[in-house]
Write a protein that holds these residues in place. Structure first.
Motif, PDB file in Angstrom:
ATOM      1  N   LYS A   1      -6.672 -18.928  12.589  1.00 31.40           N
ATOM      2  CA  LYS A   1      -6.765 -17.574  11.408  1.00 31.40           C
ATOM      3  C   LYS A   1      -5.644 -16.757  11.378  1.00 31.40           C
ATOM      4  CE  LYS A   1     -11.583 -17.399  12.574  1.00 31.40           C
ATOM      5  NZ  LYS A   1     -12.841 -16.375  13.043  1.00 31.40           N
TER       6      LYS A   1
ATOM      7  N   ASP B   1      -2.464 -15.283   9.734  1.00 31.46           N
ATOM      8  CA  ASP B   1      -1.976 -15.047   8.322  1.00 31.46           C
ATOM      9  C   ASP B   1      -0.796 -14.419   8.585  1.00 31.46           C
ATOM     10  OD1 ASP B   1      -1.603 -14.370   5.745  1.00 31.46           O
ATOM     11  OD2 ASP B   1      -3.646 -13.417   5.529  1.00 31.46           O
TER      12      ASP B   1
ATOM     13  N   SER C   1      -0.479 -11.138   5.111  1.00 28.32           N
ATOM     14  CA  SER C   1      -1.029  -9.868   4.756  1.00 28.32           C
ATOM     15  C   SER C   1      -0.776  -8.804   5.925  1.00 28.32           C
ATOM     16  CB  SER C   1      -2.719 -10.237   5.545  1.00 28.32           C
ATOM     17  OG  SER C   1      -2.561 -10.624   6.975  1.00 28.32           O
TER      18      SER C   1
END
Length: 483
Positions: free
Chosen positions: A261, A263, A266
């Motif tokens: 997960k 990222d 962001s």
């Protein structure tokens, strides 16, 4: 000095910009060679300009004005007279005829350390009555006090570990140089391997691993907080191609990477907005051209402003200066924003490269040495190692490593677990007086080592029970029939 291509010792000579280690007695200090830079070492200042071009390991004399001069090799000097024992020598403080003022006057005359020591020997009433060993100890003590000589050494893992442990052991979690050597050996650090390093030892362990790799392989530094600490690593003075093998990854994103997960966009976008909004908002507030329509001033206000103007005051000049000031602030804020964006882009690029190295989960080794509790860090980073790979965990205390040992035994996936401590003692090796040194280090910390293995896939509970072999089933039926 000859060109580097003609000089076979060019790699062993001091160059401008190199990181070196200054040594005097048992005291070390890491500095960078810079032109006309004053260096303070052991309450004495000098310049390192004359050290450029000299070989590493050269001893220099500090002359007046802070200049360095290579020290000529000295021959061994034997004492002319020596006593049989020291039983009749009384240390009452009156054996030395020279006073402190006399010694200071000798220094002002320009006498060097060896000449001052010879004056002290000539004016001592008890020197000739001392034994040969006591005389050597006396001369050694006076050399340490009056001789202003330093030795320039090339930085290595052993020398830097001695420097940190001797003066700033708290910065390296009391890591001793023999324990560091065991970590590199037990971790199987070698050229061409991919090693994960998590340490809070001012970059000393990271630099030692990079030195052992020799510029071949990959080092992934896991760091806590906002950025990695590499002061110790920078003191090694590695060439640029060494830094191409170094990657960095924040420890706070380890679980996101393991869970798939991670990222990269962001958080950076939020950071850009948060860092850019104050400057942009301040520009909009300060720049009148970007602000919205203002309310017209009342006639009373206009009349007060007009009446407050005094003839002779250069209002236009003040307005022009104010506009220039606002324009400069706007340009400065835009440059700051662009620099922040470039830094964030570079940080995001490095993060992506480090994540690509970790996603394969094929690291060849793991080295942990930090002030944090090693258990959660170890259990998380072990998942990035290939099977049959070693790992080493250092801690100043034993209890955290005992907890790691217990958790690993319960969890499985590792073999050959060992918890050990290192013990070191120096020996004085001299003719007729070889013995252990009285002062020694109390402890060098503890090491937990092991090897990863591939775990079998768990068996599913829904599998049908296997039937017994036909031969065994026939024998059971015959036994039941006869009964």
């Amino acid at each position: 000095m000859a060109n580097d291509g003609d000089d076979p010792d060019a790699a062993f000579r001091v160059r401008n910009g190199d990181y070196v280690v200054l040594k005097r007695g048992d005291v070390y200090k890491s500095v960078q060679i810079q032109s006309k830079r004053k260096v303070v070492f052991e309450k004495q200042w000098f310049f390192l300009d004359n050290a450029v071009g000299q070989l590493y390991g050269t001893t220099f004399e500090v002359e007046s004005g802070g200049t360095l001069k290579p020290q000529a090799p000295k021959g061994t000097q034997n004492a002319k007279e020596a006593g049989t024992d020291n039983r009749n020598i009384v240390d009452d403080g009156r054996s030395q005829k020279l006073t402190k003022d006399d010694i200071e006057s000798l220094k002002e005359k320009g006498l060097k350390g060896q000449e001052i020591i010879q004056h002290l020997i000539d004016n001592s009433t008890t020197f000739r009555d001392k034994t040969e060993f006591a005389q050597e100890k006396y001369i050694k003590k006076k050399k340490k006090k009056y001789e202003s000589s330093i030795t320039i050494l090339k930085p290595t893992a052993r020398i830097l570990a001695l420097m940190y442990h001797g003066r700033e052991w708290g910065k390296v979690c009391h890591l001793r140089y023999d324990t560091l050597a065991q970590m590199l050996t037990l971790g199987n650090i070698r050229a061409g391997s991919k090693v994960i390093v998590f340490e809070t030892c001012a970059g000393l362990v990271l630099g030692a691993v990079m030195e052992r790799l020799g510029g071949y392989g990959t080092v992934i530094q896991m760091y806590p907080g906002g950025g990695p600490t590499r002061a110790g690593m920078e003191s090694f003075g590695f060439p640029p191609h060494f830094h191409d093998t170094l990657y960095e990854f924040p420890l706070c994103k380890m679980n996101a990477l393991l869970g798939g997960k991670l990222d990269l966009e962001s958080k950076d976008m939020d950071t850009n907005h948060s860092s850019g909004s104050p400057d942009e908002s301040s520009d909009r507030i300060e720049d009148p051209s970007e602000s919205g329509p203002r309310e017209e001033a009342s006639p009373l206000t206009q009349e007060m402003e007009t009446s407050s103007e005094v003839p002779g005051v250069k209002v236009d000049e003040e307005d022009r200066k104010e506009r220039e000031r606002r324009r400069e602030m706007k340009v400065r804020s835009k440059s700051i924003n662009s620099e922040k964006k470039l830094k964030m882009e570079e940080k995001r690029r490095k993060l992506a490269l480090a994540a690509a190295q970790l996603e394969g989960r094929n690291a060849d080794g793991l080295v942990i040495a930090s002030r944090f509790h090693p258990c959660p860090v170890l259990l998380g980073l072990l998942k990035f190692l290939s099977p049959s790979r070693p790992f080493v965990v250092y801690c100043q205390y034993r209890e955290p490593l005992i907890e790691c040992y217990t958790k690993l035994r319960e969890q499985g996936g590792v073999v050959n677990l060992h918890l050990s401590d290192s013990w070191l003692r120096h020996y004085q090796v001299l003719p007729n007086r070889t013995h252990p040194v009285l002062l020694m280090s109390g402890g060098g910390g503890y090491l937990l080592t092991g090897t990863t293995v591939a775990m079998d896939a768990p068996k599913t509970s829904g599998q049908p029970k296997t039937e017994e072999p036909s031969a065994k089933r026939m024998k059971l039926q015959e036994a039941e029939g006869s009964a």
